[in-house]
Write an enzyme that holds these catalytic residues in place. Sequence first.
Site, PDB file in Angstrom:
ATOM      1  N   HIS A  63       0.826  -1.203   0.000  1.00 26.40           N
ATOM      2  CA  HIS A  63       0.000   0.000   0.000  1.00 26.40           C
ATOM      3  C   HIS A  63       0.862   1.256   0.000  1.00 26.40           C
ATOM      4  O   HIS A  63       1.855   1.336   0.736  1.00 26.40           O
ATOM      5  CB  HIS A  63      -0.906   0.031   1.231  1.00 26.40           C
ATOM      6  CG  HIS A  63      -2.031  -0.950   1.175  1.00 26.40           C
ATOM      7  ND1 HIS A  63      -3.221  -0.689   0.523  1.00 26.40           N
ATOM      8  CD2 HIS A  63      -2.152  -2.206   1.694  1.00 26.40           C
ATOM      9  CE1 HIS A  63      -4.022  -1.731   0.645  1.00 26.40           C
ATOM     10  NE2 HIS A  63      -3.398  -2.667   1.339  1.00 26.40           N
ATOM     11  N   GLU A  96      -9.699   4.803  -4.285  1.00 29.82           N
ATOM     12  CA  GLU A  96     -10.084   4.784  -2.868  1.00 29.82           C
ATOM     13  C   GLU A  96      -9.605   6.027  -2.127  1.00 29.82           C
ATOM     14  O   GLU A  96     -10.216   6.436  -1.140  1.00 29.82           O
ATOM     15  CB  GLU A  96      -9.529   3.518  -2.206  1.00 29.82           C
ATOM     16  CG  GLU A  96     -10.250   2.250  -2.646  1.00 29.82           C
ATOM     17  CD  GLU A  96      -9.400   0.997  -2.518  1.00 29.82           C
ATOM     18  OE1 GLU A  96      -9.879  -0.072  -2.926  1.00 29.82           O
ATOM     19  OE2 GLU A  96      -8.253   1.081  -2.029  1.00 29.82           O
ATOM     20  N   PHE A 119       0.690   3.243   7.706  1.00 32.57           N
ATOM     21  CA  PHE A 119      -0.623   3.448   8.320  1.00 32.57           C
ATOM     22  C   PHE A 119      -1.688   2.976   7.352  1.00 32.57           C
ATOM     23  O   PHE A 119      -1.761   3.430   6.214  1.00 32.57           O
ATOM     24  CB  PHE A 119      -0.843   4.926   8.660  1.00 32.57           C
ATOM     25  CG  PHE A 119      -2.225   5.241   9.162  1.00 32.57           C
ATOM     26  CD1 PHE A 119      -2.648   4.758  10.390  1.00 32.57           C
ATOM     27  CD2 PHE A 119      -3.097   6.000   8.398  1.00 32.57           C
ATOM     28  CE1 PHE A 119      -3.930   5.041  10.870  1.00 32.57           C
ATOM     29  CE2 PHE A 119      -4.380   6.294   8.856  1.00 32.57           C
ATOM     30  CZ  PHE A 119      -4.792   5.814  10.091  1.00 32.57           C
ATOM     31  N   ILE A 144      -5.724   2.264   6.508  1.00 33.04           N
ATOM     32  CA  ILE A 144      -7.105   2.583   6.819  1.00 33.04           C
ATOM     33  C   ILE A 144      -7.917   2.445   5.546  1.00 33.04           C
ATOM     34  O   ILE A 144      -7.417   2.706   4.448  1.00 33.04           O
ATOM     35  CB  ILE A 144      -7.217   4.021   7.390  1.00 33.04           C
ATOM     36  CG1 ILE A 144      -8.630   4.297   7.891  1.00 33.04           C
ATOM     37  CG2 ILE A 144      -6.787   5.055   6.361  1.00 33.04           C
ATOM     38  CD1 ILE A 144      -8.759   5.600   8.669  1.00 33.04           C
TER      39      ILE A 144
END
Length: 336
Positions: free
Chosen positions: A63, A85, A116, A118
């Site tokens: 990611h 996204e 991080f 999410i």
Amino acid sequence: METKNMMEFKEEELMACCGSRIFAEEMEKACPFPSLEEAIVAARDIWFNKVNVNGWLQAFSVHPQIGHSPPSSSLSTFAQWSKGEQSTALSTATSSSLQELSEWNARYEEKFGFVFLICASGRSTEEILAELKIRYPNRPIVEFEIAAGEQMKITELRLAKLFSTKTKASSTGDQYSEAISKKAEDRMSIIGGHLAAALESSVGKTYQRPTRTRPPITTHVLDVSRGSPGAGIEVWLEAWKGPQPRPIFGDPDMNGWVIQGSSFTDNDGRSGQLMSIVDAVNPGIYRISFNTGKYCPGGFFPYVSIVFEIRESQKLEHFHVPLLLSPFSFTTYRGS
């Protein structure tokens, strides 16, 4: 049910949904899927029960940092989905908020060792930054499990995209055309916001409730003094069946505990099955005990017991009660 409704996916297609090779391999083996809901049930089982720590870290590593869009030159499905996204975050960002987000991303990665993570779909930069600040004080093991949960949310959204794209492609004979991809992306603006409610509704009608894929009570052990899983530790699960409704603090007669199951932790520190896989666990008082004296003979604790209560309103929930152990201290929490 006709064969044409069964969905087959290749490993590389599934890698676009989740960057863990183990996950993609196991999902390919589990194919075909008659519906998105059944694919998601299988995905949750594989992600939480079959993918190891290294598999989770591999998925995290692909990611980009939140606020950093993938290169526009990248044609990979993963990159395009990731860019979509983050579109809300990028469109609501200012130069100062992006700078602050970048600084906090760096602090987070330095502390936890991974980016991080999410589920950013539909979230503004301010919302993401606020969540990052809330999660930053977490203990590493707690944050690791939260990140795994966020990865699962992302995977569910992308499985929906994969299903949508393939369904449309098979009906038109024009696989992955630009028009189809656009329609699929448009539908995901709705699916992204309502997927959880849709799953709950459809599963409730068909199955009453998703069938569990693991026992309602689980545990794992992390040896924080070594920074590695605690393997080979004997674990017992007991339920209180004494004459009183609950054990009384200080009562010397504690013979009301009845063993439900036992196992040894594996190389990832996870216990084996400690009880039957049932949809509803019996409410009551439970105790998980760990033979820490045998695992760490020079330590302070001959064994560790964790007592907790499951209430009537919680009998359909999952209870993950891990042990974070060192020779002279231990802690626990309710995980997922």
